[in-house]
Scaffold this motif. Structure first.
Motif, PDB file in Angstrom:
ATOM      1  N   CYS A   1       0.838  -1.211   0.000  1.00 25.01           N
ATOM      2  CA  CYS A   1       0.000   0.000   0.000  1.00 25.01           C
ATOM      3  C   CYS A   1       0.869   1.256   0.000  1.00 25.01           C
ATOM      4  N   ILE A   2       0.669   2.094  -1.001  1.00 21.41           N
ATOM      5  CA  ILE A   2       1.503   3.309  -1.122  1.00 21.41           C
ATOM      6  C   ILE A   2       1.239   4.276   0.036  1.00 21.41           C
ATOM      7  N   PHE A   3      -0.020   4.379   0.493  1.00 24.46           N
ATOM      8  CA  PHE A   3      -0.296   5.315   1.583  1.00 24.46           C
ATOM      9  C   PHE A   3       0.275   4.810   2.915  1.00 24.46           C
ATOM     10  N   CYS A   4       0.412   3.482   3.101  1.00 30.40           N
ATOM     11  CA  CYS A   4       1.124   2.973   4.284  1.00 30.40           C
ATOM     12  C   CYS A   4       2.557   3.475   4.254  1.00 30.40           C
ATOM     13  N   LYS A   5       3.166   3.401   3.077  1.00 30.72           N
ATOM     14  CA  LYS A   5       4.576   3.811   2.951  1.00 30.72           C
ATOM     15  C   LYS A   5       4.713   5.321   3.158  1.00 30.72           C
ATOM     16  N   ILE A   6       3.802   6.085   2.599  1.00 26.12           N
ATOM     17  CA  ILE A   6       3.864   7.548   2.778  1.00 26.12           C
ATOM     18  C   ILE A   6       3.593   7.911   4.243  1.00 26.12           C
ATOM     19  N   ALA A   7       2.548   7.317   4.815  1.00 25.47           N
ATOM     20  CA  ALA A   7       2.163   7.671   6.190  1.00 25.47           C
ATOM     21  C   ALA A   7       3.286   7.362   7.172  1.00 25.47           C
TER      22      ALA A   7
ATOM     23  N   ALA B   1      -0.546  14.077   7.727  1.00 24.41           N
ATOM     24  CA  ALA B   1      -1.349  14.815   6.742  1.00 24.41           C
ATOM     25  C   ALA B   1      -0.397  15.342   5.685  1.00 24.41           C
ATOM     26  N   ILE B   2      -0.749  15.115   4.407  1.00 24.35           N
ATOM     27  CA  ILE B   2       0.150  15.461   3.297  1.00 24.35           C
ATOM     28  C   ILE B   2      -0.602  16.278   2.254  1.00 24.35           C
ATOM     29  N   LEU B   3       0.149  17.008   1.456  1.00 32.26           N
ATOM     30  CA  LEU B   3      -0.473  17.699   0.321  1.00 32.26           C
ATOM     31  C   LEU B   3      -0.770  16.693  -0.779  1.00 32.26           C
ATOM     32  N   ASP B   4      -1.958  16.796  -1.351  1.00 37.01           N
ATOM     33  CA  ASP B   4      -2.364  15.932  -2.466  1.00 37.01           C
ATOM     34  C   ASP B   4      -1.569  16.323  -3.717  1.00 37.01           C
ATOM     35  N   LEU B   5      -1.104  15.313  -4.451  1.00 41.84           N
ATOM     36  CA  LEU B   5      -0.311  15.566  -5.671  1.00 41.84           C
ATOM     37  C   LEU B   5      -1.164  16.098  -6.823  1.00 41.84           C
ATOM     38  N   GLY B   6      -2.450  15.869  -6.739  1.00 43.05           N
ATOM     39  CA  GLY B   6      -3.358  16.348  -7.799  1.00 43.05           C
ATOM     40  C   GLY B   6      -4.448  17.201  -7.182  1.00 43.05           C
ATOM     41  N   PRO B   7      -4.071  18.368  -6.648  1.00 45.63           N
ATOM     42  CA  PRO B   7      -5.013  19.139  -5.817  1.00 45.63           C
ATOM     43  C   PRO B   7      -6.223  19.704  -6.568  1.00 45.63           C
TER      44      PRO B   7
ATOM     45  N   ALA C   1      -5.262  18.726   0.949  1.00 46.51           N
ATOM     46  CA  ALA C   1      -4.436  17.812   1.740  1.00 46.51           C
ATOM     47  C   ALA C   1      -5.206  16.544   2.055  1.00 46.51           C
ATOM     48  N   LEU C   2      -4.473  15.533   2.498  1.00 48.34           N
ATOM     49  CA  LEU C   2      -5.074  14.244   2.868  1.00 48.34           C
ATOM     50  C   LEU C   2      -4.616  13.889   4.265  1.00 48.34           C
ATOM     51  N   ILE C   3      -5.541  13.471   5.115  1.00 46.31           N
ATOM     52  CA  ILE C   3      -5.157  12.916   6.422  1.00 46.31           C
ATOM     53  C   ILE C   3      -5.088  11.402   6.271  1.00 46.31           C
TER      54      ILE C   3
ATOM     55  N   ALA D   1     -17.600   4.972  -5.762  1.00 44.73           N
ATOM     56  CA  ALA D   1     -17.710   6.267  -5.091  1.00 44.73           C
ATOM     57  C   ALA D   1     -16.483   7.129  -5.336  1.00 44.73           C
ATOM     58  N   GLY D   2     -15.593   6.652  -6.204  1.00 43.09           N
ATOM     59  CA  GLY D   2     -14.440   7.478  -6.564  1.00 43.09           C
ATOM     60  C   GLY D   2     -13.169   7.174  -5.806  1.00 43.09           C
ATOM     61  N   GLN D   3     -13.204   6.137  -4.949  1.00 42.24           N
ATOM     62  CA  GLN D   3     -11.980   5.804  -4.208  1.00 42.24           C
ATOM     63  C   GLN D   3     -10.971   5.157  -5.151  1.00 42.24           C
ATOM     64  N   THR D   4      -9.744   5.681  -5.151  1.00 39.85           N
ATOM     65  CA  THR D   4      -8.699   5.129  -6.017  1.00 39.85           C
ATOM     66  C   THR D   4      -7.541   4.550  -5.213  1.00 39.85           C
ATOM     67  N   VAL D   5      -7.384   5.005  -3.971  1.00 39.96           N
ATOM     68  CA  VAL D   5      -6.338   4.454  -3.102  1.00 39.96           C
ATOM     69  C   VAL D   5      -7.051   3.816  -1.912  1.00 39.96           C
ATOM     70  N   PHE D   6      -6.799   2.527  -1.717  1.00 44.80           N
ATOM     71  CA  PHE D   6      -7.621   1.774  -0.759  1.00 44.80           C
ATOM     72  C   PHE D   6      -6.943   1.679   0.609  1.00 44.80           C
TER      73      PHE D   6
ATOM     74  N   PHE E   1      -7.668   4.238   3.947  1.00 39.98           N
ATOM     75  CA  PHE E   1      -8.545   5.346   4.348  1.00 39.98           C
ATOM     76  C   PHE E   1      -7.813   6.683   4.262  1.00 39.98           C
ATOM     77  N   HIS E   2      -8.467   7.675   3.711  1.00 39.50           N
ATOM     78  CA  HIS E   2      -7.932   9.037   3.737  1.00 39.50           C
ATOM     79  C   HIS E   2      -9.094  10.016   3.683  1.00 39.50           C
ATOM     80  N   LEU E   3      -8.897  11.135   4.364  1.00 39.68           N
ATOM     81  CA  LEU E   3      -9.891  12.206   4.357  1.00 39.68           C
ATOM     82  C   LEU E   3      -9.296  13.386   3.594  1.00 39.68           C
ATOM     83  N   HIS E   4     -10.020  13.828   2.556  1.00 42.17           N
ATOM     84  CA  HIS E   4      -9.568  14.985   1.789  1.00 42.17           C
ATOM     85  C   HIS E   4      -9.948  16.271   2.530  1.00 42.17           C
ATOM     86  N   LEU E   5      -8.987  17.170   2.670  1.00 39.99           N
ATOM     87  CA  LEU E   5      -9.245  18.511   3.208  1.00 39.99           C
ATOM     88  C   LEU E   5      -9.050  19.467   2.040  1.00 39.99           C
TER      89      LEU E   5
HETATM   90  P1  AMP Z   1      -9.401   8.971  -3.683  1.00 41.02           P
HETATM   91  O1  AMP Z   1      -9.858   9.158  -5.101  1.00 41.02           O
HETATM   92  O2  AMP Z   1     -10.357   9.483  -2.661  1.00 41.02           O
HETATM   93  O3  AMP Z   1      -8.940   7.544  -3.401  1.00 41.02           O
HETATM   94  O4  AMP Z   1      -8.156   9.939  -3.535  1.00 41.02           O
HETATM   95  C1  AMP Z   1      -6.860   9.590  -3.805  1.00 41.02           C
HETATM   96  C2  AMP Z   1      -6.094  10.892  -3.817  1.00 41.02           C
HETATM   97  O5  AMP Z   1      -4.732  10.607  -3.573  1.00 41.02           O
HETATM   98  C3  AMP Z   1      -6.153  11.652  -5.133  1.00 41.02           C
HETATM   99  O6  AMP Z   1      -6.647  12.964  -4.887  1.00 41.02           O
HETATM  100  C4  AMP Z   1      -4.716  11.669  -5.619  1.00 41.02           C
HETATM  101  O7  AMP Z   1      -4.373  12.872  -6.251  1.00 41.02           O
HETATM  102  C5  AMP Z   1      -3.936  11.478  -4.333  1.00 41.02           C
HETATM  103  N1  AMP Z   1      -2.657  10.797  -4.453  1.00 41.02           N
HETATM  104  C6  AMP Z   1      -2.398   9.620  -5.068  1.00 41.02           C
HETATM  105  N2  AMP Z   1      -1.102   9.289  -4.895  1.00 41.02           N
HETATM  106  C7  AMP Z   1      -0.543  10.261  -4.160  1.00 41.02           C
HETATM  107  C8  AMP Z   1       0.776  10.507  -3.650  1.00 41.02           C
HETATM  108  N3  AMP Z   1       1.771   9.656  -3.896  1.00 41.02           N
HETATM  109  N4  AMP Z   1       0.979  11.621  -2.918  1.00 41.02           N
HETATM  110  C9  AMP Z   1      -0.034  12.497  -2.691  1.00 41.02           C
HETATM  111  N5  AMP Z   1      -1.283  12.325  -3.129  1.00 41.02           N
HETATM  112  C10 AMP Z   1      -1.536  11.240  -3.865  1.00 41.02           C
END
Ligand code: AMP
Ligand code: ZN
Length: 136
Positions: free
Chosen positions: A6-12, A29-35, A41-43, A93-98, A100-104
């Motif tokens: 899991c990439i978010f495990c590694k980032i977190a 909490a990190i800045l989203d790469l595609g804001p 940001a994402l928690i 529902a639009g989840q792409t990273v599995f 948990f994260h909360l978008h701010l």
């Molecule tokens: P979601 O669609 O709710 O699963 O959101 C995933 C979010 O993670 C998207 O807004 C992406 O831009 C963001 N994202 C994916 N990979 C990364 C990363 N390596 N660092 C920061 N944000 C990321």
């Protein structure tokens, strides 16, 4: 409580660098790469939970408190005019990273973003049927 794939495990947990705006024992909490807007940001919890339904109640409560704290900070420092919290569960529902994260998402007057849905127009009977399905 981590998933090695899991990439978010590694980032977190700091194994992959990120633009961190906050960190404590439980969260990063990190800045989203595609804001969607400046400061998006994402928690991320440091432990792996695929979605809201796997999240322990205490962690869910802590996430919302942290969102309030960081949201207030971002509104002040970035001079945001408003704020969206978004949290997607499931692919449909639009989840792409599995993980948990909360978008701010700080919002700015005339930022041109659209976060929303196309409103339906159910009848009162349809609403009542749905109400019963959920409530009873
Ligand atoms: P979601 O669609 O709710 O699963 O959101 C995933 C979010 O993670 C998207 O807004 C992406 O831009 C963001 N994202 C994916 N990979 C990364 C990363 N390596 N660092 C920061 N944000 C990321
Ligand atoms: Zn994870």
């Amino acid at each position: 409580m981590r998933d090695d794939n899991c990439i978010f495990c590694k980032i977190a947990n700091g194994e992959i660098p990120s633009k961190t705006i906050y960190e404590d024992e439980e969260f990063r909490a990190i800045l989203d790469l595609g804001p969607a807007a400046k400061g998006h940001a994402l928690i991320l919890p440091k432990d792996h939970y695929a979605n809201l339904f796997e999240l322990p109640d205490e962690t869910a409560a802590s996430v919302m408190k942290l969102a309030k704290t960081l949201g207030a900070r971002m509104k002040e420092k970035l001079k945001a005019d408003g704020f969206n919290l978004v949290q997607n569960n499931g692919e449909c529902a639009g989840q792409t990273v599995f993980h948990f994260h909360l978008h701010l998402i700080p919002r700015y007057t005339d930022d041109g973003q659209k976060i929303g849905w196309k409103p339906g127009a159910p009848s009162q009977d349809e609403l009542e049927e749905i109400r019963r399905q959920i409530a009873d």
